[in-house]
Scaffold this active site. Sequence first.
Site, PDB file in Angstrom:
ATOM      1  N   HIS A   1      -8.161  -0.862   6.194  1.00  0.00           N
ATOM      2  CA  HIS A   1      -8.487  -2.146   6.819  1.00  0.00           C
ATOM      3  C   HIS A   1      -9.034  -3.075   5.730  1.00  0.00           C
ATOM      4  O   HIS A   1      -9.888  -2.665   4.940  1.00  0.00           O
ATOM      5  CB  HIS A   1      -9.539  -1.938   7.919  1.00  0.00           C
ATOM      6  CG  HIS A   1      -9.925  -3.217   8.585  1.00  0.00           C
ATOM      7  ND1 HIS A   1      -9.065  -3.898   9.423  1.00  0.00           N
ATOM      8  CD2 HIS A   1     -11.055  -3.955   8.530  1.00  0.00           C
ATOM      9  CE1 HIS A   1      -9.657  -4.998   9.850  1.00  0.00           C
ATOM     10  NE2 HIS A   1     -10.871  -5.061   9.324  1.00  0.00           N
TER      11      HIS A   1
ATOM     12  N   LEU B   1      -3.051   1.389  18.832  1.00  0.00           N
ATOM     13  CA  LEU B   1      -2.667   2.735  19.262  1.00  0.00           C
ATOM     14  C   LEU B   1      -3.349   3.100  20.573  1.00  0.00           C
ATOM     15  O   LEU B   1      -4.476   2.684  20.849  1.00  0.00           O
ATOM     16  CB  LEU B   1      -3.050   3.754  18.189  1.00  0.00           C
ATOM     17  CG  LEU B   1      -2.406   3.539  16.821  1.00  0.00           C
ATOM     18  CD1 LEU B   1      -2.798   4.664  15.874  1.00  0.00           C
ATOM     19  CD2 LEU B   1      -0.887   3.426  16.925  1.00  0.00           C
TER      20      LEU B   1
ATOM     21  N   ARG C   1       3.374   1.210  25.642  1.00  0.00           N
ATOM     22  CA  ARG C   1       2.880   1.659  24.334  1.00  0.00           C
ATOM     23  C   ARG C   1       2.969   3.169  24.168  1.00  0.00           C
ATOM     24  O   ARG C   1       3.292   3.678  23.097  1.00  0.00           O
ATOM     25  CB  ARG C   1       1.421   1.218  24.139  1.00  0.00           C
ATOM     26  CG  ARG C   1       1.281  -0.260  23.929  1.00  0.00           C
ATOM     27  CD  ARG C   1      -0.165  -0.658  23.705  1.00  0.00           C
ATOM     28  NE  ARG C   1      -0.268  -2.093  23.555  1.00  0.00           N
ATOM     29  CZ  ARG C   1      -0.095  -2.746  22.404  1.00  0.00           C
ATOM     30  NH1 ARG C   1       0.145  -2.089  21.299  1.00  0.00           N
ATOM     31  NH2 ARG C   1      -0.190  -4.054  22.361  1.00  0.00           N
TER      32      ARG C   1
ATOM     33  N   ASN D   1      -6.295   5.133   8.098  1.00  0.00           N
ATOM     34  CA  ASN D   1      -5.897   3.726   8.119  1.00  0.00           C
ATOM     35  C   ASN D   1      -6.630   3.000   7.000  1.00  0.00           C
ATOM     36  O   ASN D   1      -7.711   3.419   6.582  1.00  0.00           O
ATOM     37  CB  ASN D   1      -6.282   3.106   9.468  1.00  0.00           C
ATOM     38  CG  ASN D   1      -5.894   1.647   9.580  1.00  0.00           C
ATOM     39  OD1 ASN D   1      -4.760   1.257   9.242  1.00  0.00           O
ATOM     40  ND2 ASN D   1      -6.817   0.818  10.042  1.00  0.00           N
TER      41      ASN D   1
ATOM     42  N   GLU E   1      -7.383  -2.263  -2.522  1.00  0.00           N
ATOM     43  CA  GLU E   1      -6.721  -1.370  -1.562  1.00  0.00           C
ATOM     44  C   GLU E   1      -5.800  -0.396  -2.288  1.00  0.00           C
ATOM     45  O   GLU E   1      -5.756   0.801  -1.972  1.00  0.00           O
ATOM     46  CB  GLU E   1      -5.894  -2.181  -0.557  1.00  0.00           C
ATOM     47  CG  GLU E   1      -6.721  -3.043   0.375  1.00  0.00           C
ATOM     48  CD  GLU E   1      -5.862  -3.764   1.409  1.00  0.00           C
ATOM     49  OE1 GLU E   1      -4.889  -3.179   1.909  1.00  0.00           O
ATOM     50  OE2 GLU E   1      -6.174  -4.931   1.715  1.00  0.00           O
TER      51      GLU E   1
ATOM     52  N   MET F   1       1.151  -2.589  12.365  1.00  0.00           N
ATOM     53  CA  MET F   1       0.508  -3.585  13.225  1.00  0.00           C
ATOM     54  C   MET F   1       0.711  -3.283  14.716  1.00  0.00           C
ATOM     55  O   MET F   1       1.173  -4.136  15.480  1.00  0.00           O
ATOM     56  CB  MET F   1       1.038  -4.982  12.883  1.00  0.00           C
ATOM     57  CG  MET F   1       0.836  -5.373  11.427  1.00  0.00           C
ATOM     58  SD  MET F   1      -0.892  -5.312  10.910  1.00  0.00           S
ATOM     59  CE  MET F   1      -1.468  -6.849  11.622  1.00  0.00           C
TER      60      MET F   1
ATOM     61  N   ASN G   1       0.840  -1.210   0.000  1.00  0.00           N
ATOM     62  CA  ASN G   1       0.000   0.000   0.000  1.00  0.00           C
ATOM     63  C   ASN G   1       0.872   1.255   0.000  1.00  0.00           C
ATOM     64  O   ASN G   1       0.556   2.236  -0.681  1.00  0.00           O
ATOM     65  CB  ASN G   1      -0.947  -0.004   1.201  1.00  0.00           C
ATOM     66  CG  ASN G   1      -2.189  -0.820   0.942  1.00  0.00           C
ATOM     67  OD1 ASN G   1      -3.050  -0.421   0.168  1.00  0.00           O
ATOM     68  ND2 ASN G   1      -2.266  -1.997   1.555  1.00  0.00           N
TER      69      ASN G   1
HETATM   70  C1  GRF Z   1      -3.136  -4.652   4.034  1.00  0.00           C
HETATM   71  O1  GRF Z   1      -3.979  -5.728   3.742  1.00  0.00           O
HETATM   72  C2  GRF Z   1      -3.855  -3.628   4.844  1.00  0.00           C
HETATM   73  O2  GRF Z   1      -5.213  -3.542   4.564  1.00  0.00           O
HETATM   74  C3  GRF Z   1      -3.669  -4.138   6.240  1.00  0.00           C
HETATM   75  O3  GRF Z   1      -2.364  -4.661   6.271  1.00  0.00           O
HETATM   76  C4  GRF Z   1      -1.995  -5.066   4.959  1.00  0.00           C
HETATM   77  C5  GRF Z   1      -0.727  -4.373   4.628  1.00  0.00           C
HETATM   78  O4  GRF Z   1      -0.179  -4.813   3.412  1.00  0.00           O
HETATM   79  N1  GRF Z   1      -3.924  -3.096   7.201  1.00  0.00           N
HETATM   80  P1  GRF Z   1       1.007  -4.014   2.730  1.00  0.00           P
HETATM   81  O5  GRF Z   1       2.158  -3.988   3.736  1.00  0.00           O
HETATM   82  O6  GRF Z   1       0.516  -2.648   2.412  1.00  0.00           O
HETATM   83  O7  GRF Z   1       1.368  -4.794   1.521  1.00  0.00           O
END
Ligand code: GRF
Length: 218
Positions: free
Chosen positions: A113, A97, A69, A111, A178, A94, A17
């Site tokens: 998802h 927060l 955290r 974000n 995405e 990951m 992404n």
């Molecule tokens: C994606 O599926 C996103 O929706 C999720 O984590 C994944 C990240 O993939 N939050 P990348 O590192 O962007 O390839």
Amino acid sequence: MNGRKKVAVLISGRGSNMMSLISAAMAPDYPAEIALVLSNKPEAGGLQRADDLGIKTAVVDHREYKGDREAFERAVNAILRDNGIELVVLAGFMRLLTPYLVNEWRERMINIHPALLPSFKGLNTHERALDEGVKLHGATVHFVSAEMDDGPIIAQGAVPVLDSDTPDSLAARVLSVEHQIYPRALELVASGKARVKGQRVAISGGSEPSDPTFLIAP
Ligand code: GRF
């Protein structure tokens, strides 16, 4: 273009992404520039990919904060501030927060998802979508709020669920969506067209069917 918003992309993994955002931001009229890529994992593959493209990278290893955290987030935030960051984009970051970072970046942190929220918050979304037998699945870009995978929705992309799907094949189809909706959503936020109004996001000028706030992939 003057006034491009300075964006930090936060990652923990491969950064596909992130790559789609970097590539969109190469267009001269895109309203944001990817000024920093930050990871909580030194081994995140996306760091090298960003570095190869000449983008500044940083690592704040959460393991050095031994479960504190907020201390981890304060270290992240200091780097964001030092780099003049205006918008924060979570792309496979990951870490859960705390209210500290969420409040610091309220309405300026987004974000993605891999599910059509509010369905399937949390992990293993593709397996769960198959288990539930839904016929449409997808991805959601949203402003970050204190609750995990919650907050006003900016854009969604849907894909059909096929009888032959496995979690991996479904994940691949969703990932492709995405990569299309995240750059569009960031464009709307960075240009100031997408604004939070209560629980919803209003797009200035109103939403037309052709607006990039939703996508239904074949
Ligand atoms: C994606 O599926 C996103 O929706 C999720 O984590 C994944 C990240 O993939 N939050 P990348 O590192 O962007 O390839």
